[in-house]
Scaffold this active site. Structure first.
Site, PDB file in Angstrom:
ATOM      1  N   LYS A 188      67.360  81.956  71.694  1.00  0.00           N
ATOM      2  CA  LYS A 188      67.637  83.159  72.612  1.00  0.00           C
ATOM      3  C   LYS A 188      69.315  82.999  72.859  1.00  0.00           C
ATOM      4  O   LYS A 188      69.609  82.597  73.642  1.00  0.00           O
ATOM      5  CB  LYS A 188      66.830  82.915  73.891  1.00  0.00           C
ATOM      6  CG  LYS A 188      67.118  84.293  74.728  1.00  0.00           C
ATOM      7  CD  LYS A 188      67.229  84.308  76.262  1.00  0.00           C
ATOM      8  CE  LYS A 188      68.720  84.039  76.574  1.00  0.00           C
ATOM      9  NZ  LYS A 188      69.687  85.119  76.484  1.00  0.00           N
ATOM     10  N   GLY A 241      75.411  76.462  78.491  1.00  0.00           N
ATOM     11  CA  GLY A 241      75.600  77.279  79.473  1.00  0.00           C
ATOM     12  C   GLY A 241      76.061  76.649  80.873  1.00  0.00           C
ATOM     13  O   GLY A 241      76.536  75.566  80.892  1.00  0.00           O
ATOM     14  N   SER A 242      75.615  77.389  81.892  1.00  0.00           N
ATOM     15  CA  SER A 242      76.143  77.023  83.394  1.00  0.00           C
ATOM     16  C   SER A 242      75.577  75.770  83.774  1.00  0.00           C
ATOM     17  O   SER A 242      74.475  75.737  83.674  1.00  0.00           O
ATOM     18  CB  SER A 242      76.371  78.053  84.274  1.00  0.00           C
ATOM     19  OG  SER A 242      74.951  78.585  84.423  1.00  0.00           O
ATOM     20  N   THR A 243      75.923  75.152  84.713  1.00  0.00           N
ATOM     21  CA  THR A 243      75.427  74.001  85.443  1.00  0.00           C
ATOM     22  C   THR A 243      74.234  74.401  86.142  1.00  0.00           C
ATOM     23  O   THR A 243      73.322  73.880  86.546  1.00  0.00           O
ATOM     24  CB  THR A 243      76.522  73.016  86.042  1.00  0.00           C
ATOM     25  OG1 THR A 243      77.282  72.685  85.047  1.00  0.00           O
ATOM     26  CG2 THR A 243      75.690  71.976  86.831  1.00  0.00           C
ATOM     27  N   GLY A 246      71.465  75.204  84.001  1.00  0.00           N
ATOM     28  CA  GLY A 246      70.992  73.695  83.509  1.00  0.00           C
ATOM     29  C   GLY A 246      70.151  73.189  84.539  1.00  0.00           C
ATOM     30  O   GLY A 246      69.121  72.633  83.937  1.00  0.00           O
ATOM     31  N   GLU A 263      74.348  71.095  77.570  1.00  0.00           N
ATOM     32  CA  GLU A 263      75.905  71.087  77.609  1.00  0.00           C
ATOM     33  C   GLU A 263      76.436  72.168  78.802  1.00  0.00           C
ATOM     34  O   GLU A 263      76.005  73.265  78.436  1.00  0.00           O
ATOM     35  CB  GLU A 263      76.139  71.710  76.239  1.00  0.00           C
ATOM     36  CG  GLU A 263      76.057  70.589  75.150  1.00  0.00           C
ATOM     37  CD  GLU A 263      76.887  69.373  75.060  1.00  0.00           C
ATOM     38  OE1 GLU A 263      77.855  69.273  75.998  1.00  0.00           O
ATOM     39  OE2 GLU A 263      76.390  68.402  74.153  1.00  0.00           O
ATOM     40  N   CYS A 297      84.323  75.702  78.319  1.00  0.00           N
ATOM     41  CA  CYS A 297      83.609  74.864  79.288  1.00  0.00           C
ATOM     42  C   CYS A 297      84.765  73.686  79.170  1.00  0.00           C
ATOM     43  O   CYS A 297      84.771  73.115  80.265  1.00  0.00           O
ATOM     44  CB  CYS A 297      82.536  74.348  78.638  1.00  0.00           C
ATOM     45  SG  CYS A 297      82.486  73.869  76.850  1.00  0.00           S
ATOM     46  N   GLU A 399      84.296  75.777  88.563  1.00  0.00           N
ATOM     47  CA  GLU A 399      84.718  76.356  87.104  1.00  0.00           C
ATOM     48  C   GLU A 399      85.033  77.596  87.395  1.00  0.00           C
ATOM     49  O   GLU A 399      84.017  78.487  88.009  1.00  0.00           O
ATOM     50  CB  GLU A 399      83.526  75.905  86.208  1.00  0.00           C
ATOM     51  CG  GLU A 399      83.794  76.152  85.045  1.00  0.00           C
ATOM     52  CD  GLU A 399      82.748  76.020  84.222  1.00  0.00           C
ATOM     53  OE1 GLU A 399      81.543  76.607  84.209  1.00  0.00           O
ATOM     54  OE2 GLU A 399      82.881  75.183  82.933  1.00  0.00           O
TER      55      GLU A 399
HETATM   56  P1  NAD Z   1      74.792  81.153  81.845  1.00  0.00           P
HETATM   57  O1  NAD Z   1      74.302  79.685  82.309  1.00  0.00           O
HETATM   58  O2  NAD Z   1      74.719  82.070  82.846  1.00  0.00           O
HETATM   59  O3  NAD Z   1      73.975  81.365  80.377  1.00  0.00           O
HETATM   60  C1  NAD Z   1      73.639  80.801  79.023  1.00  0.00           C
HETATM   61  C2  NAD Z   1      72.285  81.292  78.424  1.00  0.00           C
HETATM   62  O4  NAD Z   1      71.253  80.889  79.633  1.00  0.00           O
HETATM   63  C3  NAD Z   1      72.335  82.654  78.415  1.00  0.00           C
HETATM   64  O5  NAD Z   1      71.792  82.824  77.194  1.00  0.00           O
HETATM   65  C4  NAD Z   1      71.554  83.194  79.553  1.00  0.00           C
HETATM   66  O6  NAD Z   1      70.744  84.251  79.150  1.00  0.00           O
HETATM   67  C5  NAD Z   1      70.584  82.045  79.471  1.00  0.00           C
HETATM   68  N1  NAD Z   1      69.839  81.966  81.014  1.00  0.00           N
HETATM   69  C6  NAD Z   1      70.242  82.451  82.014  1.00  0.00           C
HETATM   70  N2  NAD Z   1      69.265  82.273  83.040  1.00  0.00           N
HETATM   71  C7  NAD Z   1      68.366  81.471  82.502  1.00  0.00           C
HETATM   72  C8  NAD Z   1      67.256  80.911  82.908  1.00  0.00           C
HETATM   73  N3  NAD Z   1      66.795  80.725  84.418  1.00  0.00           N
HETATM   74  N4  NAD Z   1      66.473  80.171  82.023  1.00  0.00           N
HETATM   75  C9  NAD Z   1      66.778  79.907  80.766  1.00  0.00           C
HETATM   76  N5  NAD Z   1      67.812  80.603  80.367  1.00  0.00           N
HETATM   77  C10 NAD Z   1      68.693  81.262  81.038  1.00  0.00           C
HETATM   78  O7  NAD Z   1      76.267  80.699  80.963  1.00  0.00           O
HETATM   79  P2  NAD Z   1      77.283  81.810  80.369  1.00  0.00           P
HETATM   80  O8  NAD Z   1      77.690  82.510  81.423  1.00  0.00           O
HETATM   81  O9  NAD Z   1      76.702  82.352  79.161  1.00  0.00           O
HETATM   82  O10 NAD Z   1      78.276  80.743  79.857  1.00  0.00           O
HETATM   83  C11 NAD Z   1      79.268  80.161  80.426  1.00  0.00           C
HETATM   84  C12 NAD Z   1      78.872  78.693  81.055  1.00  0.00           C
HETATM   85  O11 NAD Z   1      78.555  77.761  79.900  1.00  0.00           O
HETATM   86  C13 NAD Z   1      80.181  77.860  81.825  1.00  0.00           C
HETATM   87  O12 NAD Z   1      79.566  77.436  82.816  1.00  0.00           O
HETATM   88  C14 NAD Z   1      80.434  77.056  80.686  1.00  0.00           C
HETATM   89  O13 NAD Z   1      80.993  75.819  81.263  1.00  0.00           O
HETATM   90  C15 NAD Z   1      79.217  76.835  79.760  1.00  0.00           C
HETATM   91  N6  NAD Z   1      79.594  76.151  78.499  1.00  0.00           N
HETATM   92  C16 NAD Z   1      79.466  74.980  78.296  1.00  0.00           C
HETATM   93  C17 NAD Z   1      79.491  74.328  76.910  1.00  0.00           C
HETATM   94  C18 NAD Z   1      79.403  72.872  76.838  1.00  0.00           C
HETATM   95  O14 NAD Z   1      79.612  72.290  75.713  1.00  0.00           O
HETATM   96  N7  NAD Z   1      79.214  71.832  77.755  1.00  0.00           N
HETATM   97  C19 NAD Z   1      79.952  75.257  76.064  1.00  0.00           C
HETATM   98  C20 NAD Z   1      80.471  76.558  76.477  1.00  0.00           C
HETATM   99  C21 NAD Z   1      80.054  76.846  77.719  1.00  0.00           C
END
Ligand code: NAD
Length: 499
Positions: A188, A241-243, A246, A263, A297, A399
């Site tokens: 996804k 994605g975001s903490t 996560g 991550e 990130c 962040e």
């Molecule tokens: P996000 O957490 O909002 O979304 C990430 C993904 O998760 C998207 O596909 C989103 O649709 C999905 N998602 C959202 N809510 C969900 C839920 N309840 N259950 C399952 N999936 C869900 O993050 P973003 O805004 O897309 O990206 C930015 C964040 O990603 C920042 O916090 C950044 O630090 C982090 N990031 C981390 C790394 C790493 O390698 N550590 C790399 C890139 C980005």
């Protein structure tokens, strides 16, 4: 700061996708569509299914049946190696199309998008190699009438959930080891940057992965993403994605005791000692915070400067910041594009205001939409630096995910280490010094998954180096042998001899 562009060059054609399930394009059961608007022009550039749980279930079923049927999960290592190598070749062959698509959806300058594509090809090459070198152990020294063996078996169906900032590279960090291990996959992608994941699914299928090995379903995170996390038919979730999300995934994965790798976010310290090569360190600080408009990130969002060099260093960094050219990411003279969407734009604006109310000194930049001639709808943020930040301020702890830098001074190694580690995050850090002792003491003392010495953002250049976070920056590792292990279960076989 220069803000003129010669002429908007961003594409106007609308891409349209259906879900990709069992090797076919499938209309969503939900019958709903999501329109992604360009961060540069505000025009619709992509239409994707806004799927429901039944759509997610169809993709999960396809991946489950394909895994259980065994023609991929039990395939020979050479077969998987061959497919992975062909994927790498096809990614290189389609580099300009992939880079242009990334440029339109992410908003990052085209040359840097090409870099993302090239790194992606390298990831598939690397895991193609590792696929040939998967082996267990034999344990013979504990019982003279028995032999123990360990064997690695693919973990099963992997649900992959990815963000929008490096959509092709970050999905490849998961897909490549999952394929090397023999897993089947449901992805996804982020709704803001879905196209290159669909393009990669086509490439993977054309490279010879059987139908059902790779499935893509788009939609809302809390609907489609959570269905992947909760489904008993999915064995593992690989998430970037975001903490905050996560944490939610970890909780939702608990009832099925699913394997998870996460991550997550960061607030990385970039630490400069007085003996550092000043020009290189200024360049590293610049690249560290401004790459991808700060939406990284591992961005070096806390710049820790020794008090004796702060003024000179900051002067040079401000001068470099003034040279940034905001504009159309397709224009080769543009050095920084817009941010990803309105929500992210507002969030960054909020932090720029918070920094001012917290008492930090804004030395360049500021809030408000940065106007770029001919691209009035573009989500352009002014690169912004705050001096006189202390590590208790929100702009030093949270962040921001934008081109906003917090500068903090320190007196000695001990104080630098204390500030660096005073964070809930632990993703990356950098140290700039010519002194080997200082470099290694800092590298050992910093609680983060990656420490760069006299470099920034080198991750991904070497896919053999594991990557992941300490503390609330994540769980597990991607890349390297460790990254492959995440996609295996280990089975112990005890053989009693002579009975
Ligand atoms: P996000 O957490 O909002 O979304 C990430 C993904 O998760 C998207 O596909 C989103 O649709 C999905 N998602 C959202 N809510 C969900 C839920 N309840 N259950 C399952 N999936 C869900 O993050 P973003 O805004 O897309 O990206 C930015 C964040 O990603 C920042 O916090 C950044 O630090 C982090 N990031 C981390 C790394 C790493 O390698 N550590 C790399 C890139 C980005």
């Amino acid at each position: 700061m220069t803000t003129e562009v010669s002429k908007p060059q961003i594409a106007t054609a609308v891409r349209s996708y259906q879900n990709f399930i069992n090797g076919k394009w499938v209309a969503p059961i939900s019958d709903q569509i999501y329109e992604r608007k360009s961060p540069v022009t505000g025009q619709t550039i992509v239409q994707i299914p806004w799927s429901n749980q039944a759509d997610a279930d169809a993709a999960i079923q396809a991946a489950r049946q394909t895994f259980d049927q065994g023609n991929w999960s039990k395939s020979l290592a050479y077969t998987r190696h061959d497919v992975l190598r062909k994927i790498a070749q096809a990614v290189r062959a389609k580099a300009s199309e992939l880079a242009q698509t990334l440029c339109e959806e992410v908003g990052r300058p085209l040359a840097m998008c090409l870099g993302e594509v090239q790194l992606t090809a390298t990831v598939f090459d690397y895991f193609a190699g590792l696929a040939l070198d998967v082996k267990g152990e034999s344990i013979t020294q504990y019982d003279s009438s028995a032999i123990g063996l360990t064997v690695h078996e693919p973990v099963g169906v992997v649900g992959i959930i990815t963000p929008w900032n490096f959509p092709l590279l970050l999905v490849s960090w998961k897909i490549a080891p999952a394929l090397a291990a023999g897993c089947t996959i449901v992805v996804k992608p982020s709704e803001f940057t879905p196209s290159t994941t669909f393009m990669l699914a086509e490439i993977i299928t054309q490279a010879g992965a059987p139908e059902g090995v790779i499935n893509i379903v788009t939609g809302d995170g809390p609907v489609v993403g959570e269905r992947l996390v909760e489904s008993p038919l999915v064995d593992k979730i690989a998430f970037t994605g975001s903490t905050a999300v996560g944490r939610r995934i970890m909780a939702k994965a608990a009832p099925t005791l699913k394997r998870i790798s996460l991550e997550l976010g960061g607030k990385s310290p970039n630490i400069v000692f007085p003996d550092a090569d000043m020009a290189a360190a200024v360049g590293g600080a610049f690249f560290g915070i401004y790459l991808n408009s700060g939406q990284v990130c591992q961005a070096g969002s806390r710049l820790l400067l020794h008090e004796s060099i702060k003024d000179e260093f900051l002067g040079q960094l401000i001068a470099a910041t003034k040279s940034i050219k905001l504009g159309d990411p397709m224009d080769s003279t543009t050095t920084m594009g817009p941010v990803i969407n309105e929500r992210q734009f507002d969030r960054i604006q909020g932090y720029i205001q918070t920094g001012q109310t917290e008492g930090a000194k804004m030395v360049i930049g500021g809030s408000g939409r940065c106007s770029v001639e001919g691209l009035e709808q573009g989500l352009f943020v002014q690169p912004t630096i705050f001096d006189a930040v202390n590590n208790e301020m929100a702009i030093a702890r949270e962040e921001i995910f934008g081109p906003v830098l917090s500068v903090i001074t320190f007196k000695d190694e001990a104080e630098a280490l204390q500030i660096a580690n005073d964070s809930t995050y632990g993703l990356t850090a950098a140290v700039w010094t010519k002194n080997l002792d200082t470099a290694l003491l800092m590298a050992k003392g910093i609680r983060a998954g990656t420490v760069w010495v006299n470099a920034y953002h080198s991750t991904g250049l070497e896919p053999c180096m594991p990557y992941g976070g300490y503390k609330q920056s994540g769980i597990g590792r991607e890349l390297g042998h460790k990254g492959l292990e995440e996609y295996f279960e280990t089975k112990s076989i005890h053989i009693k001899l002579g009975s």
